[in-house]
Scaffold this active site. Structure first.
Site, PDB file in Angstrom:
ATOM      1  CD  GLU A 184      -3.096  -1.136   2.262  1.00  0.00           C
ATOM      2  OE1 GLU A 184      -2.502  -0.160   3.263  1.00  0.00           O
ATOM      3  OE2 GLU A 184      -4.168  -1.427   1.980  1.00  0.00           O
ATOM      4  CD  GLU A 253      -4.811  -5.963   2.302  1.00  0.00           C
ATOM      5  OE1 GLU A 253      -5.624  -5.366   2.821  1.00  0.00           O
ATOM      6  OE2 GLU A 253      -3.098  -6.146   2.609  1.00  0.00           O
TER       7      GLU A 253
END
Ligand SMILES: *[C@@H]1O[C@H](CO)[C@@H](O)[C@H](O)[C@H]1NC(C)=O
Ligand SMILES: *[C@@H]1O[C@H](CO)[C@@H](O)[C@H](O)[C@H]1NC(C)=O
Length: 494
Positions: A184, A253
């Protein structure tokens, strides 16, 4: 006509030859549709199980439950601070036995998505960085910084070479089909600009240079340089598109719940909504979905990271903290995976044609050239159910739901029609506990681990995260001649 047999033989040789080549040149690759394993495009269903969040005794059972639940892949981070608690001193024992965990997945016949990071976030202490790293001279984390890049490269190489020597990458016959570098990082890069961009480029090149033979992903990294695949994390990801038309659309995710914080409510997410998110993604060209978490487990010891994160990392995952099935979540997702597998060959060999039969309604039809057919009927209305006509039949769709039609006819699954049984958890008392107390030895000023200085230490620098405690001692000498002893006036220390 003697020419024809020769051509046939040549063609046969070519076919044999090209098969041999493709199985040598990287058994895992990708195109715009999907990850390709041994020449086959796949719709892959994956689940996160973090090895240090359970015990090695639990691993075979957790992985078996994941397999029975219809998963193809187990995804895990690699936890640097667990593996290198002090510089150059490695730990791959017990809950940190990464190789054993991956081999357990392999024995079950599943694949692995290894997210090396080595920054992992993950509600894990210091995001997975060893605390000593902070005190390496000149260190600046996750940016274009020499000391950081060399430490990151050293650890990443260590893990990759360990996996290679155990033959764990798919082209070596192992289960690892995907790796991840960073985590991320996109939003961080956005914040810091040029040095962030340079670091992203470096990280991609460094990882690619390790020649693992399997693709690398970079989640939440819109500008992931080729050949890295940028991927999506979130509750829903159907609108996400990868940054190049030749990369597959992946959901690294899909949050099955959320972590628990002291003082907060215990988060839950209904399985109907999870299944809905999966199918919205898949009907829009998605081909990889990972449940974060599939088994959340426990933050043992002092591994919980972030403010007020509890030791329980249950996450309302399909397998609960203790390794028991969280029903109907586990069972409904198993039924979803069974249905997806029924139409997998159709999904990977065609693009959907989308029509809009009514307000909040969509129909996605996959119609490959071989005459197969699969359809998804969607009712996006959060309140009202819908009757939809498709082909010669009518289908009932509850609010906020999607149906899969095998052969474009038979409804094999609807995200909101749950057939899996609910189980009520019953807590029973195992007998009475009693409190124990013990005295901690108070430190004294002459013991070997006592330091002295004028002023306060920076706590983390001293404890190096081995303890939450740092005891402060002070000594006050009161001379017998002190006035206050004689006059009885009150004492004021200055
Ligand atoms: C699926 O991918 C194809 C090829 O990139 C594209 O043309 C099409 O619009 C996509 N469909 C959906 C529903 O995302
Ligand atoms: C950490 O401790 C060392 C001595 O152990 C000291 O030299 C250094 O300045 C400290 N760093 C910080 C940031 O407090």
């Amino acid at each position: 006509m003697p020419k024809i047999p020769i051509i046939k033989i040549l063609l046969a040789l070519l076919v044999v030859f090209s098969c041999v080549c493709s199985s040598i040149n990287g058994a895992v690759s990708y195109d715009d549709k999907a990850i390709i394993i041994n020449g086959r495009r796949r719709i892959l269903m994956s689940g996160s199980i973090h090895y240090p969040r359970s015990t090695p005794q639990m691993w075979p059972d957790l992985i078996k439950k994941a397999k029975d639940g219809g998963l193809d892949v187990i995804q895990t981070y690699v936890f640097w601070n667990g593996h290198e608690p002090s510089p150059g001193k490695y730990n791959f024992e017990g809950r940190y036995d990464l190789v054993k965990f991956i081999k357990t997945v392999q024995e079950a016949g599943l694949y692995v998505n290894l997210r090396i990071g080595p920054y992992v976030c993950a509600e894990w202490n210091f995001g997975g960085f060893p605390v000593w790293l902070k005190y390496v001279p000149g260190m600046s984390f996750r940016t274009d910084n020499g000391p950081f890049k060399s430490a990151m490269q050293r650890f990443t190489e260590k893990i990759v070479s360990m996996m290679k020597s155990e033959e764990l990458f798919e082209p070596q016959g192992g289960p690892i089909i995907l790796s991840q570098i960073e985590n991320e990082y996109g939003p961080v890069e956005w914040d810091i600009g040029a040095p962030g961009k340079a670091y992203t480029k470096w990280a991609a090149q460094m990882a690619d240079g390790l020649k693992t033979g399997v693709p690398w992903i970079m989640c939440k990294q819109e500008d992931a340089p080729d050949p890295m695949i940028d991927t999506c994390n979130g509750f829903y990801c159907e609108k996400f598109t990868p940054n190049k038309p030749y990369k597959p659309k992946m959901f690294t995710e899909l949050w099955t719940g959320w972590f628990t914080e002291f003082g907060g409510a215990i988060p839950t997410r209904p399985v109907e909504d999870i299944a809905y998110s999966v199918l919205r993604f898949i009907q829009n060209n998605g081909s990889f979905v990972n449940y974060y978490m599939y088994h959340g487990g426990t933050n043992f010891g002092r591994t919980a990271g972030g403010l007020f994160i509890t030791t329980s990392y249950d996450y309302d995952a399909p397998i609960d903290e203790y390794g028991l099935l969280n029903e109907p979540k586990w069972g409904h997702l198993r039924d979803l995976h069974t249905a997806i597998k029924l139409v997998e060959p159709v999904l990977v060999s065609s693009y959907p044609t989308v029509t809009y039969p009514g307000k909040n309604q969509e129909i996605h039809v996959f119609l490959p050239k071989n005459g197969d057919c699969a359809a998804f009927l969607s009712n996006y209305d959060p309140q009202f159910s819908a009757k939809m006509t498709f082909g010669n039949s009518q289908y009932d769709l509850p609010p906020w739901s999607i149906s899969i039609l095998q052969d474009c006819k038979k409804e094999v699954f609807n995200t909101a029609k749950v057939n899996a049984p609910s189980t009520q958890r019953k807590m029973t008392s195992v007998g009475s506990f009693s409190w124990q107390s013990y005295n901690e030895e108070a430190p004294s000023s002459d013991s070997s681990d006592t330091l002295s200085m004028e002023g306060l230490y920076e706590q983390l620098n001293v404890t190096r995260d081995e303890s939450d405690y740092l005891w402060y001692l002070t000594e006050v000498y009161i001379s017998p001649n002190e006035q206050f002893l004689k006059t009885g006036s009150s004492l004021c220390l200055q």
